[in-house]
Design an enzyme around this catalytic site. Structure first.
Site, PDB file in Angstrom:
ATOM      1  N   GLU A  48       0.874  -1.180   0.000  1.00 24.84           N
ATOM      2  CA  GLU A  48       0.000   0.000   0.000  1.00 24.84           C
ATOM      3  C   GLU A  48       0.912   1.230   0.000  1.00 24.84           C
ATOM      4  OE1 GLU A  48      -3.277   0.301  -0.391  1.00 24.84           O
ATOM      5  OE2 GLU A  48      -2.841   2.456  -0.298  1.00 24.84           O
ATOM      6  N   SER A  49       0.850   1.996  -1.086  1.00 28.48           N
ATOM      7  CA  SER A  49       1.843   3.060  -1.247  1.00 28.48           C
ATOM      8  C   SER A  49       1.744   4.149  -0.179  1.00 28.48           C
ATOM      9  CB  SER A  49       1.733   3.681  -2.638  1.00 28.48           C
ATOM     10  OG  SER A  49       0.461   4.265  -2.831  1.00 28.48           O
ATOM     11  N   CYS A  79       4.207  -2.264  -8.540  1.00 29.51           N
ATOM     12  CA  CYS A  79       2.880  -1.875  -8.057  1.00 29.51           C
ATOM     13  C   CYS A  79       2.981  -0.681  -7.098  1.00 29.51           C
ATOM     14  CB  CYS A  79       2.175  -3.085  -7.456  1.00 29.51           C
ATOM     15  SG  CYS A  79       0.385  -2.882  -7.477  1.00 29.51           S
ATOM     16  N   ARG A 107      -3.366   5.762  -9.544  1.00 30.96           N
ATOM     17  CA  ARG A 107      -3.488   4.690  -8.553  1.00 30.96           C
ATOM     18  C   ARG A 107      -4.815   3.970  -8.733  1.00 30.96           C
ATOM     19  NH1 ARG A 107      -3.190   6.622  -2.728  1.00 30.96           N
ATOM     20  NH2 ARG A 107      -3.248   4.391  -2.342  1.00 30.96           N
ATOM     21  N   ILE A 136      -2.906  -6.389  -9.144  1.00 34.20           N
ATOM     22  CA  ILE A 136      -3.725  -6.367  -7.916  1.00 34.20           C
ATOM     23  C   ILE A 136      -3.931  -4.909  -7.498  1.00 34.20           C
ATOM     24  CG2 ILE A 136      -3.923  -7.156  -5.518  1.00 34.20           C
ATOM     25  CD1 ILE A 136      -1.819  -9.359  -6.278  1.00 34.20           C
ATOM     26  N   ARG A 137      -5.135  -4.426  -7.622  1.00 34.30           N
ATOM     27  CA  ARG A 137      -5.423  -3.008  -7.357  1.00 34.30           C
ATOM     28  C   ARG A 137      -4.310  -2.131  -7.922  1.00 34.30           C
ATOM     29  NH1 ARG A 137      -4.725  -2.960  -2.409  1.00 34.30           N
ATOM     30  NH2 ARG A 137      -4.755  -5.171  -2.034  1.00 34.30           N
ATOM     31  N   HIS A 173       2.852  -7.666 -10.667  1.00 35.29           N
ATOM     32  CA  HIS A 173       3.679  -8.319  -9.641  1.00 35.29           C
ATOM     33  C   HIS A 173       4.502  -9.469 -10.215  1.00 35.29           C
ATOM     34  CE1 HIS A 173       2.008  -6.568  -5.861  1.00 35.29           C
ATOM     35  NE2 HIS A 173       0.970  -6.309  -6.650  1.00 35.29           N
ATOM     36  N   GLU A 175       6.992 -10.857  -8.984  1.00 38.91           N
ATOM     37  CA  GLU A 175       7.482 -11.738  -7.913  1.00 38.91           C
ATOM     38  C   GLU A 175       6.456 -12.814  -7.553  1.00 38.91           C
ATOM     39  OE1 GLU A 175       6.141  -8.869  -7.539  1.00 38.91           O
ATOM     40  OE2 GLU A 175       5.015  -8.778  -5.647  1.00 38.91           O
TER      41      GLU A 175
HETATM   42  N1  GLN Z   1      -3.445   0.070  -4.685  1.00 34.44           N
HETATM   43  C1  GLN Z   1      -2.184   0.095  -4.012  1.00 34.44           C
HETATM   44  C2  GLN Z   1      -1.690   1.518  -3.809  1.00 34.44           C
HETATM   45  O1  GLN Z   1      -2.289   2.440  -4.284  1.00 34.44           O
HETATM   46  C3  GLN Z   1      -1.130  -0.716  -4.760  1.00 34.44           C
HETATM   47  C4  GLN Z   1      -1.531  -2.169  -4.797  1.00 34.44           C
HETATM   48  C5  GLN Z   1      -0.401  -3.149  -4.844  1.00 34.44           C
HETATM   49  O2  GLN Z   1       0.775  -2.809  -4.611  1.00 34.44           O
HETATM   50  N2  GLN Z   1      -0.718  -4.379  -5.107  1.00 34.44           N
HETATM   51  O3  GLN Z   1      -0.707   1.731  -3.173  1.00 34.44           O
END
Ligand code: GLN
Length: 193
Positions: A48-49, A79, A107, A136-137, A173, A175
């Site tokens: 989560e940034s 990400c 984002r 993922i998001r 991702h 990884e």
């Molecule tokens: N949605 C997250 C963000 O805004 C990033 C998601 C992720 O790293 N898988 O930071």
């Protein structure tokens, strides 16, 4: 031998360490400024940034990482890591960023309904076989500066992997798959000594 640090404040750092080790790199978990000593490269994982950014401030790492990027140390952000390396987000939300790469990212760029998906992404630099990319998001890159090279695009043209000199980012991702080619490409950016 190259020592690659993996920022280990939050998020998917264990998987990056495993991928880098499979490729023969020495790895080091980074949580404190003194652990940056002698590092050849750094990976900033997904997560989560906003949380990663806040923790960078709390642990006095933000300024240090800005300096490291400026000195040309190779960095790979995936990400949330891509967001943290970007100069800005389209949201203009005030979150701490390393800001070293001349990209503006959107984002959560794929909305809530499809917040996770996978696809076979062509990445010509990595060879003919496509890369199984897990989003993922995920963010995507909305604006690229002149020195930024797009490395992979979705069928609709959105840029999801890019490089600017010593900096590499992917919205997905790598990884989380068995495919080590993107990590291998990153290591090719790291001089051996
Ligand atoms: N949605 C997250 C963000 O805004 C990033 C998601 C992720 O790293 N898988 O930071």
């Amino acid at each position: 031998m190259r020592t690659v640090g993996v920022l280990a404040l939050q998020g998917a750092f264990v998987e990056h360490i495993a991928a880098l080790r499979k490729l023969g790199a020495e790895t080091r978990e980074i949580r404190l400024p003194e652990q940056l000593e002698g590092l050849d490269a750094l990976v900033i994982p997904g997560g989560e940034s906003t949380t990663i950014g806040k923790l960078l401030v709390t642990f006095n790492l933000l300024k240090e990482l800005k300096n490291l990027a400026r000195r040309g140390v190779p960095m790979f952000g995936t990400c949330a890591g891509m967001i943290v390396l970007a100069r800005d987000t389209t949201q203009g939300y005030d979150q701490p960023l390393i800001g070293a790469m001349d990209i503006v990212v959107q984002r959560n760029g794929f909305g809530r309904q499809v917040d996770s998906f996978e696809l076979d992404l062509p990445i010509p630099k990595l060879g003919e076989a496509p890369f199984r990319a897990i989003f993922i998001r995920a963010p995507y890159i909305e604006k690229l500066g002149e020195q930024v090279e797009a490395i992979a695009q979705l069928p609709d043209g959105r840029v999801v992997c890019a490089r600017q000199e010593n900096l590499l980012v992917s919205a997905f991702h790598p990884e989380l798959t068995e495919d080590l080619r993107l990590h291998e490409y990153f290591l090719s950016m790291v001089p051996e000594h």
